[in-house]
Scaffold this motif. Structure first.
Motif, PDB file in Angstrom:
ATOM      1  N   ALA A 243     -10.583  10.754   6.883  1.00 49.43           N
ATOM      2  CA  ALA A 243     -11.450  11.748   6.252  1.00 49.43           C
ATOM      3  C   ALA A 243     -12.708  11.128   5.665  1.00 49.43           C
ATOM      4  O   ALA A 243     -13.473  11.803   4.985  1.00 49.43           O
ATOM      5  N   CYS A 244     -12.948   9.861   5.929  1.00 52.18           N
ATOM      6  CA  CYS A 244     -14.069   9.163   5.297  1.00 52.18           C
ATOM      7  C   CYS A 244     -15.396   9.614   5.892  1.00 52.18           C
ATOM      8  O   CYS A 244     -15.600   9.527   7.103  1.00 52.18           O
TER       9      CYS A 244
ATOM     10  N   GLY B 229      -0.555  -6.398   9.177  1.00 56.77           N
ATOM     11  CA  GLY B 229      -1.298  -7.477   9.815  1.00 56.77           C
ATOM     12  C   GLY B 229      -2.779  -7.220   9.912  1.00 56.77           C
ATOM     13  O   GLY B 229      -3.457  -7.767  10.785  1.00 56.77           O
ATOM     14  N   GLY B 230      -3.297  -6.401   9.021  1.00 53.58           N
ATOM     15  CA  GLY B 230      -4.726  -6.125   9.054  1.00 53.58           C
ATOM     16  C   GLY B 230      -5.117  -5.107  10.099  1.00 53.58           C
ATOM     17  O   GLY B 230      -6.282  -5.037  10.509  1.00 53.58           O
ATOM     18  N   ALA B 231      -4.166  -4.278  10.543  1.00 52.77           N
ATOM     19  CA  ALA B 231      -4.476  -3.268  11.550  1.00 52.77           C
ATOM     20  C   ALA B 231      -5.394  -2.194  11.001  1.00 52.77           C
ATOM     21  O   ALA B 231      -6.104  -1.537  11.764  1.00 52.77           O
ATOM     22  N   ALA B 232      -5.403  -1.998   9.702  1.00 53.09           N
ATOM     23  CA  ALA B 232      -6.257  -0.987   9.080  1.00 53.09           C
ATOM     24  C   ALA B 232      -7.372  -1.679   8.307  1.00 53.09           C
ATOM     25  O   ALA B 232      -7.158  -2.704   7.652  1.00 53.09           O
ATOM     26  N   SER B 233      -8.561  -1.078   8.410  1.00 53.20           N
ATOM     27  CA  SER B 233      -9.728  -1.604   7.698  1.00 53.20           C
ATOM     28  C   SER B 233     -10.341  -0.479   6.882  1.00 53.20           C
ATOM     29  O   SER B 233     -10.240   0.704   7.241  1.00 53.20           O
ATOM     30  N   TYR B 234     -11.017  -0.855   5.791  1.00 51.41           N
ATOM     31  CA  TYR B 234     -11.544   0.151   4.872  1.00 51.41           C
ATOM     32  C   TYR B 234     -12.942  -0.233   4.428  1.00 51.41           C
ATOM     33  O   TYR B 234     -13.276  -1.402   4.285  1.00 51.41           O
ATOM     34  N   CYS B 235     -13.741   0.817   4.189  1.00 50.68           N
ATOM     35  CA  CYS B 235     -15.112   0.584   3.731  1.00 50.68           C
ATOM     36  C   CYS B 235     -15.182   0.457   2.223  1.00 50.68           C
ATOM     37  O   CYS B 235     -16.149  -0.092   1.690  1.00 50.68           O
ATOM     38  N   CYS B 236     -14.177   0.964   1.520  1.00 50.29           N
ATOM     39  CA  CYS B 236     -14.203   0.914   0.058  1.00 50.29           C
ATOM     40  C   CYS B 236     -12.777   1.069  -0.470  1.00 50.29           C
ATOM     41  O   CYS B 236     -11.846   1.421   0.277  1.00 50.29           O
ATOM     42  N   VAL B 237     -12.610   0.822  -1.738  1.00 55.33           N
ATOM     43  CA  VAL B 237     -11.295   0.891  -2.362  1.00 55.33           C
ATOM     44  C   VAL B 237     -10.765   2.326  -2.349  1.00 55.33           C
ATOM     45  O   VAL B 237      -9.562   2.558  -2.147  1.00 55.33           O
ATOM     46  N   GLU B 238     -11.642   3.318  -2.553  1.00 50.08           N
ATOM     47  CA  GLU B 238     -11.194   4.710  -2.560  1.00 50.08           C
ATOM     48  C   GLU B 238     -10.570   5.098  -1.228  1.00 50.08           C
ATOM     49  O   GLU B 238      -9.547   5.799  -1.188  1.00 50.08           O
ATOM     50  N   CYS B 239     -11.170   4.648  -0.122  1.00 50.66           N
ATOM     51  CA  CYS B 239     -10.612   4.967   1.192  1.00 50.66           C
ATOM     52  C   CYS B 239      -9.266   4.279   1.397  1.00 50.66           C
ATOM     53  O   CYS B 239      -8.352   4.835   2.019  1.00 50.66           O
ATOM     54  N   GLN B 240      -9.123   3.066   0.874  1.00 47.50           N
ATOM     55  CA  GLN B 240      -7.843   2.369   1.011  1.00 47.50           C
ATOM     56  C   GLN B 240      -6.749   3.121   0.257  1.00 47.50           C
ATOM     57  O   GLN B 240      -5.629   3.292   0.771  1.00 47.50           O
ATOM     58  N   ARG B 241      -7.054   3.578  -0.937  1.00 49.95           N
ATOM     59  CA  ARG B 241      -6.052   4.333  -1.704  1.00 49.95           C
ATOM     60  C   ARG B 241      -5.697   5.640  -0.988  1.00 49.95           C
ATOM     61  O   ARG B 241      -4.524   6.025  -0.915  1.00 49.95           O
ATOM     62  N   THR B 242      -6.723   6.329  -0.480  1.00 48.34           N
ATOM     63  CA  THR B 242      -6.472   7.595   0.213  1.00 48.34           C
ATOM     64  C   THR B 242      -5.585   7.390   1.434  1.00 48.34           C
ATOM     65  O   THR B 242      -4.623   8.145   1.662  1.00 48.34           O
ATOM     66  N   HIS B 243      -5.886   6.372   2.216  1.00 50.55           N
ATOM     67  CA  HIS B 243      -5.104   6.120   3.430  1.00 50.55           C
ATOM     68  C   HIS B 243      -3.682   5.667   3.083  1.00 50.55           C
ATOM     69  O   HIS B 243      -2.726   6.003   3.793  1.00 50.55           O
TER      70      HIS B 243
ATOM     71  N   GLY C 144      -0.005   7.946   4.231  1.00 54.61           N
ATOM     72  CA  GLY C 144       1.036   7.528   5.150  1.00 54.61           C
ATOM     73  C   GLY C 144       1.022   6.070   5.524  1.00 54.61           C
ATOM     74  O   GLY C 144       1.976   5.571   6.137  1.00 54.61           O
ATOM     75  N   HIS C 145      -0.037   5.345   5.169  1.00 53.09           N
ATOM     76  CA  HIS C 145      -0.064   3.935   5.532  1.00 53.09           C
ATOM     77  C   HIS C 145       0.986   3.133   4.754  1.00 53.09           C
ATOM     78  O   HIS C 145       1.386   2.054   5.182  1.00 53.09           O
TER      79      HIS C 145
ATOM     80  N   LYS D 128       4.303  -2.758   2.781  1.00 54.59           N
ATOM     81  CA  LYS D 128       3.990  -3.564   1.602  1.00 54.59           C
ATOM     82  C   LYS D 128       2.630  -3.140   1.112  1.00 54.59           C
ATOM     83  O   LYS D 128       1.680  -3.078   1.878  1.00 54.59           O
ATOM     84  N   ARG D 129       2.552  -2.841  -0.150  1.00 54.00           N
ATOM     85  CA  ARG D 129       1.284  -2.372  -0.689  1.00 54.00           C
ATOM     86  C   ARG D 129       0.264  -3.500  -0.681  1.00 54.00           C
ATOM     87  O   ARG D 129       0.544  -4.615  -1.099  1.00 54.00           O
ATOM     88  N   ALA D 130      -0.904  -3.181  -0.156  1.00 50.27           N
ATOM     89  CA  ALA D 130      -1.978  -4.164  -0.152  1.00 50.27           C
ATOM     90  C   ALA D 130      -2.493  -4.368  -1.565  1.00 50.27           C
ATOM     91  O   ALA D 130      -2.230  -3.598  -2.477  1.00 50.27           O
ATOM     92  N   ALA D 131      -3.242  -5.445  -1.696  1.00 53.31           N
ATOM     93  CA  ALA D 131      -3.814  -5.766  -3.005  1.00 53.31           C
ATOM     94  C   ALA D 131      -4.987  -4.839  -3.260  1.00 53.31           C
ATOM     95  O   ALA D 131      -6.114  -5.112  -2.885  1.00 53.31           O
ATOM     96  N   VAL D 132      -4.701  -3.692  -3.859  1.00 52.70           N
ATOM     97  CA  VAL D 132      -5.742  -2.701  -4.134  1.00 52.70           C
ATOM     98  C   VAL D 132      -6.323  -2.972  -5.512  1.00 52.70           C
ATOM     99  O   VAL D 132      -5.600  -2.949  -6.508  1.00 52.70           O
TER     100      VAL D 132
END
Length: 1219
Positions: free
Chosen positions: A1166-1167, A1188-1202, A1206-1207, A1213-1217
């Motif tokens: 939805a970004c 393994g880094g399959a997902a990439s994000y432009c900002c912290v907000e997008c990482q939290r949303t994803h 369901g990610h 394992k929760r990434a270092a947000v």
């Protein structure tokens, strides 16, 4: 006398009439006395001079209404009537002419006397000559009469004939004409007196070198400017008169526009009469020449540049008043009208000398409306003679490169405030003319003005930067970093003389100057074309032409780019969001907003934006030059771009456009997105991306690849943002809770804006244009007739084995590196690790290479977003259809919602895309889906071509007779090809996003809805069938699973009395529903029904069995020939068009490698965030979890949303947000 005494005297008839009689006699006697020799020494003149000034001091405030206590309006009108009856203005004009002539001659005599050391010249070091003082007060009287004609009692003054007297007397033209000789003799007199004073004091002769002389005492240095300062004071008075007239003209235009809807009548005639009076005064040649000289003087004083053949002393003197620095550098102030009141100082802060900008701006703004002087060969100009009117219509019939064929999209923000409705119209009277100056000279002057304005803007930007730094609590590092990134500070050079304009208003003036220079070029090109047509005996209207000529605009690209960046820099430092522009979203102001509404604060960036938006758009602004027709195809591109295109690209047009688009659409839910009447919306975006040829084909081939790729990424995100708002409109229409708000919001929209957005979604658009360009290039006969080489090899079927050193028939150019690695494993050319795609010899010319890479890159971005948004549009259109049928959720059916959604009876309303009924929603949703479906066959074939190469490489790896190294290289090439094939597949079947199977299911459900069925066309049905066939054959297992999962209500179910409904509506697979839609839309056509039945039989077998037979794959590779006449892209029907295009496109990873920008995207589906000035500048951060880094994000907000979407389950394992 005090003002109170003058008020009493003018109010008393016993004093008023004698005073006026004395003044009238004095004016006439002064004219006669000027004929005498040495009139300045005549005792009668000196006596009359003193009395004249004394009465003028009281008459001026009386007429302008500035006496305190004020005089009754009736008294002022009586004085004006006496002036008209006695022809005082005519006498004043004659006296002014005589005084100026006498002053010119007398000053020359004084200059001669000063040069020989005549002691009688000494007193003039401290004071003006009496004649010069008399001229000054003649100007005071002329201005007072004009202010009386412009004041609140203008109609009463008109009734006594004051306006006619001002016009017929020629007082203003005479006053403007007198400024040039007065300025020249004032400079000459000051220089001569300075030299004489320096010689008398024993100084050196260096003081005679001009105004820069520094010899003598400080008192003499000040004294020798007395005559010059007097001339400057008079020049500023004439400037003030011109500005007041232009402001009055603008108000009269607006009043006329308000009276037009009511039919005009007497009010309309009165408004037209007022406009003609203003334009008559402003069109006088003397006034126009004065304005041109004033502008040149200000520019030359700043940059020290050319005076175009005149000596510096022959120019008007550049006024340089003292202005409070803190106010002059303020780029955001309370909004006032007219413009020059915004420029006025508001007090406070140290005062600095700054050049006079307000009259320069008025001159440039006026010339934008003025038409060009008629050419020598043809008196008719390209513009309509009647003027466009002040209604701000969207037809844009001006002569500035806008034609009915190339309309600016409906959401035009630059229509606001009736500025552009009269561009090049010559005004309502047709009298207004631009200065009769050679076009090249005027363009050079405008470019110099832009340079000076942008240099003047820098101190204001820095001042706001300092304020931001203070607000941040002294975080100097962050503030300094932001300042270093600003384009204007980095690229603007200080003026040569150190003199400059105030910062406030400089960007506005630079924008208008660029628009004026561009308009001049367009009009000249159109005049020349008309002359050629007249000589040839052929008259071709602009409506018949493909697009109007622009002339040579190469010199304007860099100024346009600079003012665009300056606008964005000002917005950044003042903290204004250009998507909002300072307007409220709610309240009475938002409800009553129209095209003339202003935000509460004047912001330099906001006011300049409407000019820049127009100039940056190909509809009404600068257009990138076309490629020659013989070299516009992929295989016929020139090795280097034409000069005009190279100039635009080197000027930085592409990054400037991207930065502007990101600034306009950075904020989701902004006023611009909500179609605010004063802002427009997505007009700039739509005008650029409604096609691919000829502009983007040239930019793809010759632009800097990373810059173009970044712009394409931004364009895809902007398209997604625009589509999300259209989805939101459908959602609000369906929801009863928001019906009232929806209706109110629709009334506040800019008319035509939603229609423009929906048409862009349906096409034509950039995605469709890319496919068409590639299909036409790859079609039989589209490539050069060569027996080998990359062009033939890329589009033909596989043939003979490869020949050494060159591509041959059947070899895809993007496979060449894989083949090279298999042939020479471990060699220097190996680049499996990504080393140097640019250095590798692909056997493809560079323009074509980067164009193809950018096509792949762009297709991924646009298909990705349009598939998801198209699916959402289909869902919402189904809901609108449900509401239109009255089957709304809940117990209560809102009749207003039903009326809003139902298909109207009026045929014109059914086709009106500005409305929100079910027909519009259905057309838009299906059009978006068909844009994706056109790309599906190309992506499927690209996937298959990679799979075919992988199979070939695996076969080679397993064959006997090759070494271990060759086998390993072949296996590596196979794995690389498999990875690229999966990337193409993921673009179509990303189940976490919106797979094409889900899109097909939603489309078929919408097409089979009985309420929406009237908006379904044969094109929608055919492209859906064509795409579904490709998907089912290429991915049969996925098709069987997904189509059984996304079933749709059966179109065969009936709830008629003969067959009552029992329970829920049964569901069927999408292919069955699509078959019903084909029969319903296409009918029982003899030619097509057999083909449709055969293809649906294949679909049914694939979905049931979950596997494809060899004959199915062969039919796919052949392009389903039976459907080719229906579903083909390009000029001619071609069953192999999709395979030909796919053979040209590089895989997605290679495309990103070639353009220098990763094809990865933010994993948050939805970004729509547009961080920074470019997409290329955004660094994606990979997830640090078990994925393994399959997902990439432009900002912290997008990482939290994803993560929450369901990610978390997929990663484990929760990434270092960061918190």
């Amino acid at each position: 006398m005090s003002q109170e005494a003058w008020s009493t005297a003018w109010s008393d008839p016993a004093l008023r009439v004698p005073l006026f009689q004395v003044f009238s006699c004095l004016v006439r006697h002064l004219e006669k006395l000027m004929a005498l020799k040495d009139s300045d020494e005549n005792p009668s003149f000196r006596a009359f001079h003193c009395i004249f000034i004394c009465i003028a001091v009281g008459l001026g405030p009386l007429l302008s209404g500035q006496l305190v206590p004020p005089v009754a309006t009736a008294t002022r009108v009586k004085v004006a009537k006496m002036a008209v009856d006695t022809q005082l203005l005519h006498a004043l004009t004659r006296a002014l002419a005589a005084l100026v002539d006498a002053e010119t001659k007398g000053s020359k005599q004084i200059v001669a006397a000063a040069r020989i050391g005549d002691p009688n010249a000494g007193p003039l070091l401290q004071e003006q000559t009496p004649r010069a003082a008399t001229v000054e007060y003649c100007g005071v009287c002329v201005r007072a009469f004009i202010e009386a004609a412009l004041g609140p009692d203008a109609e009463k003054m008109r009734a006594v004939g004051l306006h006619r007297a001002i016009e017929s007397s020629g007082a203003l033209p005479r006053l403007a004409r007198s400024m040039m000789p007065l300025s020249n003799v004032a400079v000459e007199l000051d220089e001569a007196l300075m030299a004489a004073a320096a010689a008398k004091a024993g100084g050196r002769a260096g003081g005679s070198r001009g105004t820069g002389g520094s010899s003598g005492s400080s008192s003499s240095s000040t004294a020798v400017r007395v005559h010059r300062e007097g001339a400057i004071k008079q020049i500023r008075r004439v400037c003030a008169i011109v500005m007041e007239l232009w402001d009055g003209h603008a108000e009269a235009i607006q009043a006329a526009a308000r009276s037009e809807p009511s039919g005009g009548g007497k009010a309309g005639e009165a408004a037209a009469s007022r406009i003609r009076w203003f334009e008559g005064l402003l069109s006088d040649p003397c006034v126009r020449h004065f304005m041109l000289q004033h502008l040149l003087a200000q520019v030359a004083a700043a940059d020290g540049g050319s005076c175009y053949g005149m000596a510096p002393r022959q120019l008007l003197q550049a006024a340089e008043p003292m202005v409070p620095e803190s106010d002059a550098m303020r780029l955001e102030v309370p909004n006032e009208d007219p413009f020059h009141t915004i420029m006025a100082a508001m007090g406070g802060g140290a005062e600095v000398p700054l050049l006079l900008l307000d009259c320069v701006y008025t001159s440039v703004a006026g010339w934008t409306v003025h038409s060009r002087p008629p050419p020598a060969a043809a008196a008719a100009t390209a513009a309509g003679s009647g003027g466009g009117g002040g209604d701000g219509g969207s037809d844009c019939r001006s002569g500035s490169g806008i034609t009915p064929d190339l309309q600016w999209p409906p959401g035009v923000p630059w229509q606001a405030r009736n500025v552009f409705a009269l561009v090049d119209s010559g005004g309502r009277s047709g009298l207004l003319r631009r200065p009769d100056v050679p076009l090249r000279g005027m363009q050079g002057l405008m470019r110099r003005l832009v340079d000076v304005c942008l240099a003047s803007l820098v101190p204001g930007i820095k001042k706001h930067q300092q304020e931001q730094q203070r607000k941040l609590g002294g975080k100097a590092g962050a503030s300094a970093g932001t300042t270093a990134q600003l384009y204007t500070i980095a690229n603007a050079q200080p003026t040569a003389t150190g003199r400059a304009f105030p910062a406030r208003g400089s960007l506005m003036c630079a924008s208008r100057a660029t628009l004026l220079a561009f308009s001049n070029r367009c009009l000249q090109a159109q005049e020349r074309l008309q002359q050629q047509q007249q000589k040839g005996g052929v008259a071709v209207g602009w409506g018949q032409a493909l697009e109007p000529p622009q002339g040579d605009i190469r010199a304007l690209w860099r100024p346009l780019v600079r003012i665009t960046h300056a606008c964005l820099d000002v917005a950044l430092v003042t903290g204004v969001d250009l998507g909002e522009c300072g307007f409220d979203k709610s309240g009475e102001a938002a409800a009553t907003a129209d095209a003339d509404t202003k935000p509460p604060l004047y912001n330099e960036a906001v006011d300049a934006l409407r000019f820049i938006e127009r100039l940056m758009s190909p509809c009404g602004g600068l257009r990138l030059p076309r490629l020659p027709p013989a070299h516009a195809g992929l295989f016929t591109l020139l090795p280097s771009p034409p000069d005009g295109l190279r100039t635009a690209l080197e000027a930085g047009y592409v990054p400037a456009l991207e930065r502007l688009l990101r600034a306009l659409h950075r904020t989701e839910g902004s006023n611009r997105e909500l179609c605010h009447r004063s802002l427009g919306g997505f007009g700039l975006f739509a005008s650029h991306f409604r096609s691919f040829e000829p502009v983007w084909a040239a930019v793809f081939a010759y632009g800097e690849p990373r810059e173009v790729a970044s712009l394409m990424a931004t364009s895809a995100t902007t398209m997604r943002l625009m589509m999300s708002f259209v989805v939101g409109i459908a959602d609000m229409t369906w929801d009863p809770e928001y019906t009232t708000g929806t209706i109110r919001a629709a009334k506040r929209r800019l008319p035509g804006e939603m229609a423009m957005r929906r048409r862009l979604i349906r096409g034509p658009n950039l995605l469709q244009g890319v496919l068409t360009w590639l299909a036409n290039s790859a079609a039989p006969g589209g490539a050069p007739a060569v027996s080998n080489g990359w062009a033939a090899a890329a589009i033909e079927a596989p043939g003979a084995g490869p020949a050494a050193g060159a591509l041959v028939l059947g070899e895809r150019w993007w496979q060449r590196r894989w083949r090279h690695e298999m042939a020479a494993p471990g060699g220097a050319g190996s680049s499996s690790s990504g080393s140097g795609s640019g250095a590798f010899d692909w056997g493809v010319p560079q323009p074509a290479l980067q164009a193809l890479a950018l096509c792949s890159f762009t297709m991924k971005r646009w298909v990705y977003w349009m598939a998801r948004s198209g699916r959402n549009l289909c869902v919402m259109a189904q809901k609108v259809a449900i509401s239109a049928a009255g089957h709304m959720p809940g117990l209560f059916v809102n009749p207003r919602t039903v009326g809003l959604c139902r298909l109207p009876d009026d045929p014109a309303a059914r086709l009106d895309d500005d409305l929100d009924h079910v027909g519009v929603q259905t057309r838009t949703a299906l059009g978006a889906a068909c844009s994706v479906f056109r790309a599906v066959p190309v992506i499927v074939h690209a996937h298959l071509l990679c799979k075919e190469f992988a199979a070939e490489a695996r076969q080679r790896a397993g064959s006997a007779g090759i070494g271990a190294a060759e086998a390993a290289a072949a296996q590596a090439a196979a794995e690389a090809a498999e990875a690229e094939a999966e990337a193409w597949k993921l673009l179509l079947l990303d189940f976490s996003h919106a797979s094409c199977f889900e899109l097909v299911a939603e489309v078929t459900e919408l097409m089979t809805n009985t309420v929406a069925g009237s908006a379904v066309s044969s094109e929608h049905v055919r492209w859906t069938l064509y795409a579904l066939l490709h998907l089912a054959v290429a991915f049969p297992e996925d098709a069987a699973r997904e189509l059984k999962k996304y079933q749709v209500p059966s179109p065969y179910f009936s709830s008629s009395p003969s067959r009552p409904a029992t329970g829920p509506v049964p569901k069927v697979t999408a292919d069955a529903a699509l078959q019903a839609a084909c029969v319903q839309v296409l009918g029982l056509q003899v030619q097509g029904i057999g083909t449709i039945a055969a293809e649906f039989f294949v679909l049914g077998r694939l979905i049931n069995n979950g596997r494809a037979e060899p004959r199915d794959v062969e039919a796919l590779k052949a392009g389903f020939p039976l459907l080719a006449p229906w579903c083909s892209v390009g000029k001619l029907p071609d069953a192999l068009w999709a395979r030909r295009v796919a053979a040209l496109l590089p895989p997605l990873a290679l495309a990103g490698e070639l353009v220098g920008m990763s094809s990865d995207m933010c994993a948050n589906r939805a970004c729509v965030r547009m961080v920074g000035d470019s997409a290329a500048g955004v660094t994606l951060q990979r997830c640090g979890g078990r994925c393994g880094g399959a997902a990439s994000y432009c900002c912290v907000e997008c990482q939290r949303t994803h993560w929450n979407a369901g990610h978390k389950e997929a990663c484990g394992k929760r990434a270092a947000v960061p918190k």
